[in-house]
Design a protein around this motif. Structure first.
Motif: not given
Length: 532
Positions: A98-99, A101-102, A105, A113-114, A118
């Motif tokens: 998730a990190s 993806v963020g 972004a 969403s990320s 997270q």
């Protein structure tokens, strides 16, 4: 080789093994806690780069808090049922992905969403981390030291996040990546490395697949989501307690949690066994661990704004102003982990809450000039807080607060999970973390409301006076906000001191476990058992 030498080598190897286990758990906990604040300073830069308006910008923080706080109970129970090490590793991996993806972004939807993802990773990893301490370290000094490190990471995370966020955000682009993106990407190697090393240093717990309480998971999770969202929305000036969505969210949260309680009393394998609350000391620990963060998180919020808006510090300078908090909480946690072997937790945690209450009372005495002349001088580069001396007006109370928090977190973390059944240690950890998250959201909402109430009257009067002196209405409103902020913040600090005082009273009256009992394992009334 003699038997004595062999025994000493085995003991040394075991201590090294436990040491690395604690490093993994602590790094993971620090990562998920600091991520709640690391993005705060980067928000304006994120908004500019991704064209996110101010109303949605707050969701970068709220989205993480929602997923984290709402899924903690479920995360704790999943660790109990499917193996804590496994859930810990999955949580870290999800958090790292998730990190990533963020960090890359390209638009608002991708970033938000990320952040939710997270929060899911953090909700899986955090209660598993605390439960792993309980099941990896033997009761007594070793576990007390481990809890001290865990508590220090939990308490220092917000301050470290502010410092790290300010530093990374201020960096020039690296490989074409803006500084704010690094606040997310820094988690990727840390999370993946910790997940990769976990099987080497952490033992797996028993699993009990097939016992997941699905109706309880649904009602409990969405009930907590409703409460956290409602409290967060109530604390925002644009919405408040009278907002339709605030009321609807809180009402739905309460209704779902009532349904959750009904379900839990009737299913064979409840998500949250009632026996977790049956012990008076444990229930007191949960209550106080909701009240204390309610005041502490609000202290970070209002004091960081005061230091920037009123005293005039830069974001990075503000982050370093909180560095003593990290030092103080590490010192307080270390000291309390030593004292807990000889002194009952009531006296350590009770003294810590009194120190924290005194610190908040000290912050409530902050004063700055709010005359129209002082406000007009802001346009010439001065600040209302030019006369506030950090070392005499702020630093002593930051240190008092931080040492007090260290003295609270260690004994209460111990008493909150002490004498839990081995199969309940994950959900017990989840409840403790949930209390902190819900308490923090509630604290910000309540103290934000208090702040607005006391600041509004002053703000209106100051704006009127400034307009009368020829200042344009928009500029007058901005100056009046700065002028009224201190009055609102000091009122919030005072109410925070009252909240912690209530927690202190609960500790002195109801926390009755003896320090000798903390050196034993196993459920209350059962034979001491060392797990793992």
């Amino acid at each position: 080789m003699t038997d004595t030498q062999e025994t000493e080598e085995q003991s040394s190897a075991k201590e090294l093994h436990l040491g690395w286990a604690l490093v993994l758990i602590s790094v993971a906990q620090l990562m998920v806690v600091l991520d709640a604040s690391i993005a705060n300073i980067a928000l304006p830069f994120i908004g500019n780069d991704l064209n996110i308006d101010d109303a949605n910008l707050t969701w970068i923080v709220t989205g993480y808090a929602l997923a984290f706080g709402g899924l903690l109970l479920l995360g704790g129970r999943l660790g109990d049922l499917y193996g804590r090490r496994r859930v810990f590793m999955i949580g870290l991996a999800v958090f790292a992905v998730a990190s990533f993806v963020g960090g890359f972004a390209q638009n608002e939807a991708m970033l938000l969403s990320s952040r939710g993802l997270q929060g899911l990773g953090a909700a899986l990893a955090s209660p598993a981390a605390l439960a792993l301490i309980t099941t990896t370290f033997p009761a007594g000094p070793a576990r007390n030291r481990a809890f001290a490190v865990y508590a220090a990471m939990s308490g220092a995370g917000a301050a470290v996040g502010l410092i790290l966020g300010g530093w990374l955000t201020g960096l020039d682009p690296i490989l074409g990546l803006e500084g704010w993106r690094l606040t997310f990407l820094i988690n990727v190697p840390i999370g993946l490395t910790a997940a990769f090393l976990a099987p080497r240093f952490l033992h797996e717990s028993e699993s009990h697949p097939g016992e997941l309480d699905v109706p309880g998971a649904i009602t409990g999770t969405f009930g907590l989501l409703g409460l956290v969202y409602g409290f967060s929305r109530a604390g925002e000036e644009a919405h408040g307690w009278g907002d339709t969505w605030t009321i609807a969210s809180l009402a739905a949260g309460v209704a779902l949690l009532a349904a959750f309680a009904f379900i839990e009393s009737r299913v064979a394998h409840p998500l949250l066994p009632v026996r977790v609350f049956a012990n008076r000391t444990r229930a007191t620990s949960f209550l106080v661990m909701a009240l204390v963060p309610a005041a502490m998180f609000a202290m970070f919020y209002f004091l960081s704004l005061f230091i920037q808006l009123v005293v005039g510090y830069s974001p990075l300078h503000t982050g370093f102003a909180f560095l003593p908090f990290s030092v103080g909480i590490v010192f307080g946690a270390g000291l309390s982990s030593t004292l807990i072997n000889r002194i009952d937790p009531r006296f350590i945690a009770g003294t810590g809450t009194l120190m924290a209450a005194a610190a908040l009372f000290g912050f409530s005495r902050l004063e700055v000039p709010t005359s129209t002349e002082a406000l007009l001088a802001i346009g010439n580069g001065s600040f209302l807080g030019d006369g506030v001396n950090y070392w005499t007006s702020i630093f002593p109370f930051i240190m008092l607060m931080s040492v007090g928090m260290g003295a609270v977190f260690v004994p209460l973390t111990l008493t909150a999970v002490h004498h839990l059944r081995a199969e309940d240690s994950g959900i017990g950890s989840g409840v403790l973390n949930t209390m902190q998250q819900v308490g923090g959201a509630l604290g910000l909402a309540i103290l934000g409301t208090v702040s607005l109430h006391y600041a509004d009257g002053t703000k209106t009067a100051l704006a009127r006076d400034l307009v009368a002196q020829g200042v344009p209405a928009d500029a007058a409103g901005g100056l009046a906000f700065i002028g009224s902020f201190t009055e609102g913040a000091t009122a919030a600090f005072l109410v925070g001191a009252v909240l912690i005082s209530i927690g202190s009273a609960a500790i002195w009256l109801f926390l009755n476990v003896k320090h000798e009992e903390l050196a034993t394992d196993g459920p209350e009334g059962g034979a001491p058992v060392h797990v793992g």
